[in-house]
Design a protein around this motif. Structure first.
Motif, PDB file in Angstrom:
ATOM      1  N   ARG A  61       0.995  -1.673   0.150  1.00 30.14           N
ATOM      2  CA  ARG A  61      -0.508  -0.007  -0.001  1.00 30.14           C
ATOM      3  C   ARG A  61       0.805   1.530   0.213  1.00 30.14           C
ATOM      4  NH1 ARG A  61      -4.864  -1.005   4.310  1.00 30.14           N
ATOM      5  NH2 ARG A  61      -5.915  -2.436   3.399  1.00 30.14           N
ATOM      6  N   ARG A  62       1.902   1.460   0.811  1.00 28.21           N
ATOM      7  CA  ARG A  62       2.963   2.703   1.359  1.00 28.21           C
ATOM      8  C   ARG A  62       3.522   2.808  -0.447  1.00 28.21           C
ATOM      9  NH1 ARG A  62       3.738   4.597   6.190  1.00 28.21           N
ATOM     10  NH2 ARG A  62       3.440   2.997   7.382  1.00 28.21           N
ATOM     11  N   LYS A  63       4.257   1.514  -1.387  1.00 30.07           N
ATOM     12  CA  LYS A  63       4.385   1.953  -2.364  1.00 30.07           C
ATOM     13  C   LYS A  63       3.545   2.154  -3.293  1.00 30.07           C
ATOM     14  CE  LYS A  63       7.881  -1.566  -1.958  1.00 30.07           C
ATOM     15  NZ  LYS A  63       9.012  -2.992  -2.230  1.00 30.07           N
ATOM     16  N   GLU A  64       2.285   1.730  -3.193  1.00 31.41           N
ATOM     17  CA  GLU A  64       1.398   1.747  -4.036  1.00 31.41           C
ATOM     18  C   GLU A  64       0.779   3.337  -4.045  1.00 31.41           C
ATOM     19  OE1 GLU A  64       0.771   0.495  -7.299  1.00 31.41           O
ATOM     20  OE2 GLU A  64       2.434  -0.855  -7.003  1.00 31.41           O
ATOM     21  N   TYR A  65       0.405   3.736  -3.059  1.00 28.74           N
ATOM     22  CA  TYR A  65       0.236   4.997  -3.026  1.00 28.74           C
ATOM     23  C   TYR A  65       1.280   6.107  -2.982  1.00 28.74           C
ATOM     24  CZ  TYR A  65      -3.501   2.939   0.425  1.00 28.74           C
ATOM     25  OH  TYR A  65      -4.574   2.199   1.101  1.00 28.74           O
ATOM     26  N   CYS A  66       2.552   6.052  -3.266  1.00 27.17           N
ATOM     27  CA  CYS A  66       3.023   7.203  -3.216  1.00 27.17           C
ATOM     28  C   CYS A  66       3.408   7.111  -4.571  1.00 27.17           C
ATOM     29  CB  CYS A  66       4.269   6.846  -3.043  1.00 27.17           C
ATOM     30  SG  CYS A  66       4.821   6.985  -0.583  1.00 27.17           S
ATOM     31  N   LEU A  67       3.152   5.840  -5.583  1.00 30.40           N
ATOM     32  CA  LEU A  67       3.576   6.267  -7.106  1.00 30.40           C
ATOM     33  C   LEU A  67       2.419   6.630  -7.485  1.00 30.40           C
ATOM     34  CD1 LEU A  67       4.541   4.818  -9.443  1.00 30.40           C
ATOM     35  CD2 LEU A  67       3.224   2.874  -9.144  1.00 30.40           C
ATOM     36  N   TYR A  68       1.034   6.052  -7.236  1.00 29.64           N
ATOM     37  CA  TYR A  68      -0.210   7.082  -7.496  1.00 29.64           C
ATOM     38  C   TYR A  68       0.135   8.448  -7.225  1.00 29.64           C
ATOM     39  CZ  TYR A  68      -4.934   7.790  -7.582  1.00 29.64           C
ATOM     40  OH  TYR A  68      -6.510   8.740  -7.936  1.00 29.64           O
ATOM     41  N   ILE A  69       0.226   9.035  -6.266  1.00 27.19           N
ATOM     42  CA  ILE A  69       0.441  10.389  -5.963  1.00 27.19           C
ATOM     43  C   ILE A  69       1.842  10.811  -7.183  1.00 27.19           C
ATOM     44  CG2 ILE A  69       1.121  12.337  -4.139  1.00 27.19           C
ATOM     45  CD1 ILE A  69      -1.542  10.865  -3.720  1.00 27.19           C
ATOM     46  N   GLU A  70       2.660  10.397  -7.699  1.00 28.18           N
ATOM     47  CA  GLU A  70       3.719  10.713  -8.194  1.00 28.18           C
ATOM     48  C   GLU A  70       2.964  10.780  -9.516  1.00 28.18           C
ATOM     49  OE1 GLU A  70       6.555   7.702  -7.183  1.00 28.18           O
ATOM     50  OE2 GLU A  70       7.541   8.474  -5.592  1.00 28.18           O
TER      51      GLU A  70
END
Length: 160
Positions: A61-70
């Motif tokens: 989730r942390r990785k995907e959330y950061c990727l989504y924001i970017e």
């Protein structure tokens, strides 16, 4: 002799009944004694599995959330097909891994973007800020960063 024989028979019968009862209690105790450690071991391993699984999902989730924001920021900076496809892929991954509330918000936001794109219109600045604020606050809540809600999140286009 009959008088003596009858009490002896009852005596031996009582001893046998007591011996059987004692043996039965000992056997049941041994079975329970063997089951309890096995049960605690099973429950411990099950809890360990759940904890590991939860930790792995939180990491994803942390990785995907950061990727989504970017990816969303890239889309805001430059609205083109490649960035939209990247946002689409990132949205799909979030719908898979995020919690119920965030999935609902992300899906609603993405559907609104698609609908507006098909109509050749855009979300208003206020609508963008509202969605972005909801997304950030829900992400922060799900990963346990902070329970303090942000009042306003506005991702702006980079001025190149």
């Amino acid at each position: 002799m009959l008088i003596v024989k009858k009490p002896l028979e009852e005596f031996y019968k009582n001893i046998m009944d007591n011996t059987m009862c004692t043996a039965l209690i000992a056997a049941i105790s041994a079975c329970i004694g063997a089951l309890i450690p096995s049960l605690f071991s099973y429950l411990g391993k099950r809890q360990e599995y759940k904890n590991d699984r939860t930790a792995k999902i939180e990491e994803i989730r942390r990785k995907e959330y950061c990727l989504y924001i970017e990816t969303l920021q890239a889309m805001i900076n430059e609205d083109n097909r490649d960035n939209f496809l990247a946002l689409q892929k990132s949205t799909n991954r979030l719908l898979l891994f995020s919690g119920e509330e965030l999935s609902k918000i992300i899906n609603e936001y993405y559907s609104e973007l698609v609908e507006r794109t098909n109509e050749n219109t855009q979300l208003t600045l206020e609508e963008q800020i509202e969605y972005q604020t909801k997304i950030f606050n829900t992400m922060r809540n799900e990963i346990g960063v902070d329970i303090t809600k942000l009042k306003k999140v506005s991702m702006v286009r980079a001025g190149f």
